[in-house]
Design a protein around this motif. Sequence first.
Motif, mmCIF file in Angstrom:
data_model
loop_
_atom_site.group_PDB
_atom_site.id
_atom_site.type_symbol
_atom_site.label_atom_id
_atom_site.label_comp_id
_atom_site.label_asym_id
_atom_site.label_seq_id
_atom_site.Cartn_x
_atom_site.Cartn_y
_atom_site.Cartn_z
ATOM 1 N N ALA A 1 0.835 -1.204 0.000
ATOM 2 C CA ALA A 1 0.000 0.000 0.000
ATOM 3 C C ALA A 1 0.870 1.255 0.000
ATOM 4 O O ALA A 1 0.579 2.236 -0.690
ATOM 5 C CB ALA A 1 -0.931 -0.001 1.206
ATOM 6 N N ALA A 2 1.954 1.205 0.766
ATOM 7 C CA ALA A 2 2.868 2.347 0.802
ATOM 8 C C ALA A 2 3.449 2.601 -0.582
ATOM 9 O O ALA A 2 3.487 3.740 -1.066
ATOM 10 C CB ALA A 2 3.981 2.091 1.814
ATOM 11 N N ALA A 3 3.891 1.525 -1.244
ATOM 12 C CA ALA A 3 4.484 1.678 -2.565
ATOM 13 C C ALA A 3 3.472 2.206 -3.581
ATOM 14 O O ALA A 3 3.816 3.017 -4.449
ATOM 15 C CB ALA A 3 5.052 0.334 -3.032
ATOM 16 N N ASN A 4 2.231 1.749 -3.495
ATOM 17 C CA ASN A 4 1.197 2.243 -4.401
ATOM 18 C C ASN A 4 1.006 3.750 -4.268
ATOM 19 O O ASN A 4 0.910 4.471 -5.269
ATOM 20 C CB ASN A 4 -0.124 1.524 -4.131
ATOM 21 N N ASN A 5 0.939 4.225 -3.035
ATOM 22 C CA ASN A 5 0.747 5.663 -2.810
ATOM 23 C C ASN A 5 1.970 6.460 -3.260
ATOM 24 O O ASN A 5 1.835 7.516 -3.898
ATOM 25 C CB ASN A 5 0.462 5.921 -1.331
ATOM 26 N N PHE A 6 3.158 5.956 -2.953
ATOM 27 C CA PHE A 6 4.366 6.661 -3.374
ATOM 28 C C PHE A 6 4.505 6.649 -4.899
ATOM 29 O O PHE A 6 4.988 7.613 -5.493
ATOM 30 C CB PHE A 6 5.604 6.040 -2.724
ATOM 31 N N GLN A 7 4.069 5.542 -5.533
ATOM 32 C CA GLN A 7 4.155 5.486 -6.995
ATOM 33 C C GLN A 7 3.219 6.501 -7.636
ATOM 34 O O GLN A 7 3.590 7.183 -8.603
ATOM 35 C CB GLN A 7 3.791 4.084 -7.484
ATOM 36 N N MET A 8 1.992 6.621 -7.114
ATOM 37 C CA MET A 8 1.062 7.616 -7.655
ATOM 38 C C MET A 8 1.625 9.021 -7.501
ATOM 39 O O MET A 8 1.477 9.859 -8.391
ATOM 40 C CB MET A 8 -0.302 7.496 -6.956
ATOM 41 N N LEU A 9 2.286 9.255 -6.374
ATOM 42 C CA LEU A 9 2.875 10.569 -6.151
ATOM 43 C C LEU A 9 4.066 10.798 -7.084
ATOM 44 O O LEU A 9 4.221 11.885 -7.655
ATOM 45 C CB LEU A 9 3.309 10.690 -4.687
ATOM 46 N N ALA A 10 4.882 9.777 -7.254
ATOM 47 C CA ALA A 10 6.048 9.918 -8.135
ATOM 48 C C ALA A 10 5.635 10.143 -9.583
ATOM 49 O O ALA A 10 6.335 10.827 -10.345
ATOM 50 C CB ALA A 10 6.922 8.666 -8.030
#
Length: 256
Positions: free
Chosen positions: A182-191
């Motif tokens: 979940a953390a990676a998904n949110n960071f990916q959307m932000l990136a």
Amino acid sequence: MSDIFREVEEDLRRERYESLWDTYGAYVIGGAVALIVAVGAVSWWNASTKTAAEDAARAFVAADQLAEEGNTEEAAAAFATLAEEGNGGYEAVAGIRAAGLMAEAGDVDGAVARLDAIAAGGGDDTLRSLAALRAAMLLADTASIDDLNIRLAPLAEEGEPFRFSALELLGFAALKAGDEDAAANNFQMLADAAGAPPLMRERARDMLRGLQVDGPVARQLPATPAGEEGEAGEADDTGTAEAPGTEENASGGEAQ
């Protein structure tokens, strides 16, 4: 002879006017008086509204000066008073400032309650979103991941003014809860968000590199555009999840 006919015609016209005046004169006078009263009321309202806004502005500046001087308790009380008076359009901004000072003084529960009330109330949507984000920030270290998701998910939707800060905070909350996917998904959307502040995008990429998660979220990261690193290096922390348009910048959207 024509003079006689003219005099008779004028007498008849005068009698007709007098008859009409007797019948409708009161209404004409009443309408004129009503118009004058209405114009006067509008003028008074404009003047009083302007005065209220000016008074509220002065009160806000005075409360802010107290905060700058370190008189946190007095400043919080002044902002709270301004928020509750409902004059001049400073209610939400003053309420958010009051909540920040309350939290600074240790009353986090009271600050969150005030922010939640602003977020649930009427008024400017951007300020309501800011209040909701600030409440989530204050609870980031103590609230459950489920509670934070409930608070932040609506703020992270497309078109929301504080979407990028909400995504970053969701990413860190998920990471803290041990949910790396979940953390990676949110960071990916932000990136991947072209409109996100450069410093926030760079942080998100650093987090993704550190997570090294297999799967869709581990796709190729977009290259940093030329000159972006310099811009990010010179930026202050107003783009971070801790201060996206803080209370001092409450009137705008996300600090980008």
